[in-house]
Design a protein around this motif. Structure first.
Motif, PDB file in Angstrom:
ATOM      1  N   THR A  46       0.969  -1.114   0.011  1.00  0.00           N
ATOM      2  CA  THR A  46      -0.001  -0.099   0.007  1.00  0.00           C
ATOM      3  C   THR A  46       0.876   1.301  -0.052  1.00  0.00           C
ATOM      4  O   THR A  46       1.794   1.423   0.809  1.00  0.00           O
ATOM      5  CB  THR A  46      -1.045  -0.082   1.274  1.00  0.00           C
ATOM      6  OG1 THR A  46      -1.884  -1.087   1.157  1.00  0.00           O
ATOM      7  CG2 THR A  46      -1.772   1.107   1.009  1.00  0.00           C
ATOM      8  N   ASN A  49      -3.368   6.023  -1.484  1.00  0.00           N
ATOM      9  CA  ASN A  49      -4.768   5.575  -1.604  1.00  0.00           C
ATOM     10  C   ASN A  49      -4.730   4.426  -2.518  1.00  0.00           C
ATOM     11  O   ASN A  49      -5.748   3.719  -2.847  1.00  0.00           O
ATOM     12  CB  ASN A  49      -5.695   6.481  -2.367  1.00  0.00           C
ATOM     13  CG  ASN A  49      -5.210   6.920  -3.377  1.00  0.00           C
ATOM     14  OD1 ASN A  49      -4.133   6.979  -3.806  1.00  0.00           O
ATOM     15  ND2 ASN A  49      -6.302   7.334  -4.310  1.00  0.00           N
ATOM     16  N   THR A  51      -3.560   0.375  -3.375  1.00  0.00           N
ATOM     17  CA  THR A  51      -3.042  -1.073  -2.824  1.00  0.00           C
ATOM     18  C   THR A  51      -2.854  -2.078  -3.944  1.00  0.00           C
ATOM     19  O   THR A  51      -3.604  -2.250  -4.891  1.00  0.00           O
ATOM     20  CB  THR A  51      -3.952  -1.863  -1.744  1.00  0.00           C
ATOM     21  OG1 THR A  51      -4.173  -0.659  -0.760  1.00  0.00           O
ATOM     22  CG2 THR A  51      -3.280  -2.877  -1.289  1.00  0.00           C
ATOM     23  N   GLY A 275      -8.210   2.890  -2.430  1.00  0.00           N
ATOM     24  CA  GLY A 275      -8.774   2.924  -1.101  1.00  0.00           C
ATOM     25  C   GLY A 275      -9.636   1.555  -0.715  1.00  0.00           C
ATOM     26  O   GLY A 275      -8.641   0.658  -0.820  1.00  0.00           O
ATOM     27  N   GLY A 276     -10.761   1.523  -0.262  1.00  0.00           N
ATOM     28  CA  GLY A 276     -11.309   0.123   0.242  1.00  0.00           C
ATOM     29  C   GLY A 276     -11.993  -0.656  -0.987  1.00  0.00           C
ATOM     30  O   GLY A 276     -12.582  -1.641  -0.802  1.00  0.00           O
ATOM     31  N   GLU A 277     -11.698  -0.055  -2.318  1.00  0.00           N
ATOM     32  CA  GLU A 277     -12.466  -0.811  -3.249  1.00  0.00           C
ATOM     33  C   GLU A 277     -11.494  -1.542  -4.384  1.00  0.00           C
ATOM     34  O   GLU A 277     -10.368  -0.830  -4.801  1.00  0.00           O
ATOM     35  CB  GLU A 277     -13.190   0.400  -4.449  1.00  0.00           C
ATOM     36  CG  GLU A 277     -13.838  -0.157  -5.679  1.00  0.00           C
ATOM     37  CD  GLU A 277     -14.171   1.040  -6.582  1.00  0.00           C
ATOM     38  OE1 GLU A 277     -13.970   0.950  -7.793  1.00  0.00           O
ATOM     39  OE2 GLU A 277     -14.782   2.052  -6.276  1.00  0.00           O
ATOM     40  N   SER A 311      -7.638   8.437   0.496  1.00  0.00           N
ATOM     41  CA  SER A 311      -8.458   7.577   1.264  1.00  0.00           C
ATOM     42  C   SER A 311      -7.578   6.767   2.503  1.00  0.00           C
ATOM     43  O   SER A 311      -6.602   6.511   2.298  1.00  0.00           O
ATOM     44  CB  SER A 311      -9.120   6.359   0.346  1.00  0.00           C
ATOM     45  OG  SER A 311      -9.887   5.684   1.200  1.00  0.00           O
ATOM     46  N   GLU A 313      -9.152   4.140   3.905  1.00  0.00           N
ATOM     47  CA  GLU A 313      -9.403   2.912   3.523  1.00  0.00           C
ATOM     48  C   GLU A 313      -8.440   2.008   2.934  1.00  0.00           C
ATOM     49  O   GLU A 313      -7.794   2.437   1.924  1.00  0.00           O
ATOM     50  CB  GLU A 313     -10.799   2.640   3.337  1.00  0.00           C
ATOM     51  CG  GLU A 313     -12.136   3.419   4.050  1.00  0.00           C
ATOM     52  CD  GLU A 313     -13.224   3.205   3.397  1.00  0.00           C
ATOM     53  OE1 GLU A 313     -13.425   2.044   2.650  1.00  0.00           O
ATOM     54  OE2 GLU A 313     -14.259   3.909   3.572  1.00  0.00           O
ATOM     55  N   GLN A 314      -8.518   0.963   3.481  1.00  0.00           N
ATOM     56  CA  GLN A 314      -7.634  -0.220   2.575  1.00  0.00           C
ATOM     57  C   GLN A 314      -8.314  -1.557   2.291  1.00  0.00           C
ATOM     58  O   GLN A 314      -8.965  -2.228   3.449  1.00  0.00           O
ATOM     59  CB  GLN A 314      -6.171  -0.414   3.195  1.00  0.00           C
ATOM     60  CG  GLN A 314      -5.286   0.865   3.611  1.00  0.00           C
ATOM     61  CD  GLN A 314      -4.167   0.513   4.101  1.00  0.00           C
ATOM     62  OE1 GLN A 314      -3.678  -0.718   4.279  1.00  0.00           O
ATOM     63  NE2 GLN A 314      -3.333   1.597   4.431  1.00  0.00           N
ATOM     64  N   ALA A 315      -8.254  -1.892   1.133  1.00  0.00           N
ATOM     65  CA  ALA A 315      -8.696  -3.178   0.799  1.00  0.00           C
ATOM     66  C   ALA A 315      -7.883  -4.475   1.566  1.00  0.00           C
ATOM     67  O   ALA A 315      -6.661  -4.227   1.497  1.00  0.00           O
ATOM     68  CB  ALA A 315      -8.951  -3.456  -0.674  1.00  0.00           C
ATOM     69  N   SER A 316      -8.664  -5.549   1.728  1.00  0.00           N
ATOM     70  CA  SER A 316      -7.873  -6.387   2.505  1.00  0.00           C
ATOM     71  C   SER A 316      -7.528  -7.722   1.519  1.00  0.00           C
ATOM     72  O   SER A 316      -8.112  -7.600   0.505  1.00  0.00           O
ATOM     73  CB  SER A 316      -8.822  -7.235   3.580  1.00  0.00           C
ATOM     74  OG  SER A 316      -9.745  -7.463   3.075  1.00  0.00           O
ATOM     75  N   ASP A 319     -10.697  -9.202   0.463  1.00  0.00           N
ATOM     76  CA  ASP A 319     -11.399  -8.509  -0.431  1.00  0.00           C
ATOM     77  C   ASP A 319     -10.801  -8.812  -1.869  1.00  0.00           C
ATOM     78  O   ASP A 319     -11.685  -8.970  -2.731  1.00  0.00           O
ATOM     79  CB  ASP A 319     -11.247  -6.936  -0.289  1.00  0.00           C
ATOM     80  CG  ASP A 319     -11.833  -6.336   0.988  1.00  0.00           C
ATOM     81  OD1 ASP A 319     -13.026  -7.024   1.433  1.00  0.00           O
ATOM     82  OD2 ASP A 319     -11.430  -5.499   1.687  1.00  0.00           O
TER      83      ASP A 319
END
Length: 374
Positions: A46, A49, A51, A275-277, A311, A313-316, A319
């Motif tokens: 990461t 924003n 990853t 971000g998380g997406e 962002s 948020e971070q995708a795992s 995910d």
């Protein structure tokens, strides 16, 4: 099937590697695909924003028998011209022959005069001619093929005039633009994505940092540095390129460190999240093929990251695995017998595209998964 024919299949749940991305191993980190070996995702890398999840496998077939578009243009093994330009080529008996037809914004002419099949990927940029263009669809051009009417999209809206001969731009347009070409197949949406930076929907009432590449910044760049709205001039401009290069260089440093000591496994692709997406993936048949595309892919991902808001948020890893689940949706297949098979599967906001070579062996050269922005 006749060359260029298009078959549409509805609601198929196929599980061959040529049709599906991955089937999950119960409770384990591997993503099983029918074939010699499964894929595996490494831990996320990461930066700001964005990853990156490296994709590895213990099986990587030989792909040196194929040539990329950049390589072929640089060596002269491929020639790209406007329709309407006379192209001289040699017939099978060695006699010269010419090819000529009317000019078109969305079609060029390509000749593969090299000794290897030529790989074309949607979103690759060729510069010159009357306008800069990008390849519209993944495909393979066989050795000795007739001059190919090549579907393209314009990424230089403000010019239609004679320029230099088409050459290797060594650029891949960023995901928002590439999606509009590869999936939507819509010229006006390609132009809009070039001008806007990203087509991803902004979160309402978001307090996230503003993107560093904004539609307003692009408009100012066009006014000052890129009056023809050339994609290359916009995204290589002084206003944009410094941020992109810094971003890409730092990601590459982290990526190289995380993938330096693979033992018995081969790096073949990446899954990308903003971000998380989880938004995108490019996976290839071999490490060698992945490495030939990686520099321009990385830069394209960096452009997209900078065009989206910051962002926290971070995708795992979970995910990313879910992103590669098998799709069950509408399927389209296009094939040139004995050369390649192109397959697209769409399900909701997800699209998957595979490019399969049929000779000298049946092998999926490129696998693309997109979380569509529209």
């Amino acid at each position: 099937m006749e060359r260029g024919s298009l078959l549409t299949w509805g609601l198929l749940g196929l599980t061959s590697f040529g049709a599906m991305a991955a089937v999950f191993a119960a409770g384990g980190p591997r993503l099983e695909k029918p074939g010699p070996e499964p894929w595996r995702l490494l831990d996320p890398i990461t930066y700001e924003n964005m990853t990156v999840f490296p994709v590895v496998t213990s099986h990587a077939p030989e792909t040196s028998g194929f040539q990329t578009l950049d390589e072929a243009l640089a060596s002269g093994d491929a020639v790209v011209s406007e329709r309407g330009s006379e192209i001289i080529r040699r017939t099978r008996d060695g006699q010269p022959a010419s090819y000529q037809s009317g000019a078109s914004v969305n079609q060029l002419v390509l000749i593969n005069r090299g000794k290897k099949p030529l790989i074309l990927l949607a979103g690759e940029l060729v510069s010159g001619g009357k306008q800069d263009r990008i390849i519209a669809k993944d495909r393979i051009v066989s050795v000795g093929a007739e001059p190919l009417p090549l579907d393209v999209f314009c990424v230089e809206h403000g010019r239609w005039s004679s320029g230099s001969q088409f050459g290797a731009a060594k650029m891949m347009v960023h995901p928002s633009v590439r999606e509009k070409a590869a999936v939507d197949q819509n010229q006006s949406e390609v132009w809009a994505a070039v001008r806007s930076g990203t087509t991803a929907r902004a979160e309402s009432n978001s307090s996230a940092p503003a993107p560093r590449i904004s539609a307003g910044g692009i408009a100012e760049t066009v006014r000052v540095e890129a009056p023809t709205e050339s994609y290359a001039k916009v995204y290589q401009s002084s206003r944009v390129s410094q941020s992109v290069e810094v971003f890409a260089d730092e990601l590459q440093r982290r990526f190289a460190r995380a993938t330096a000591n693979l033992k018995g496994e081969h790096l073949v692709g990446v899954v990308i999240a903003y971000g998380g997406e989880v938004a995108w993936s490019d996976i290839f048949a071999s490490t060698a093929l992945f490495e030939r595309y990686w520099p321009k892919l990385l830069r394209s991902y960096a452009v997209e990251a900078l065009a989206r808001p910051g962002s926290k948020e971070q995708a795992s890893l979970a995910d990313a695995r879910e992103f590669l689940r098998p799709l069950e949706g509408r399927e389209k297949v296009e094939s040139e017998p004995g050369v390649y098979r192109w397959r697209e599967i769409t399900e909701g906001r997800y699209a998957q595209i595979e490019l399969e070579a049929l000779r000298p062996t049946d092998i999926t050269l490129h696998w693309l998964r997109i979380h569509r922005t529209s």
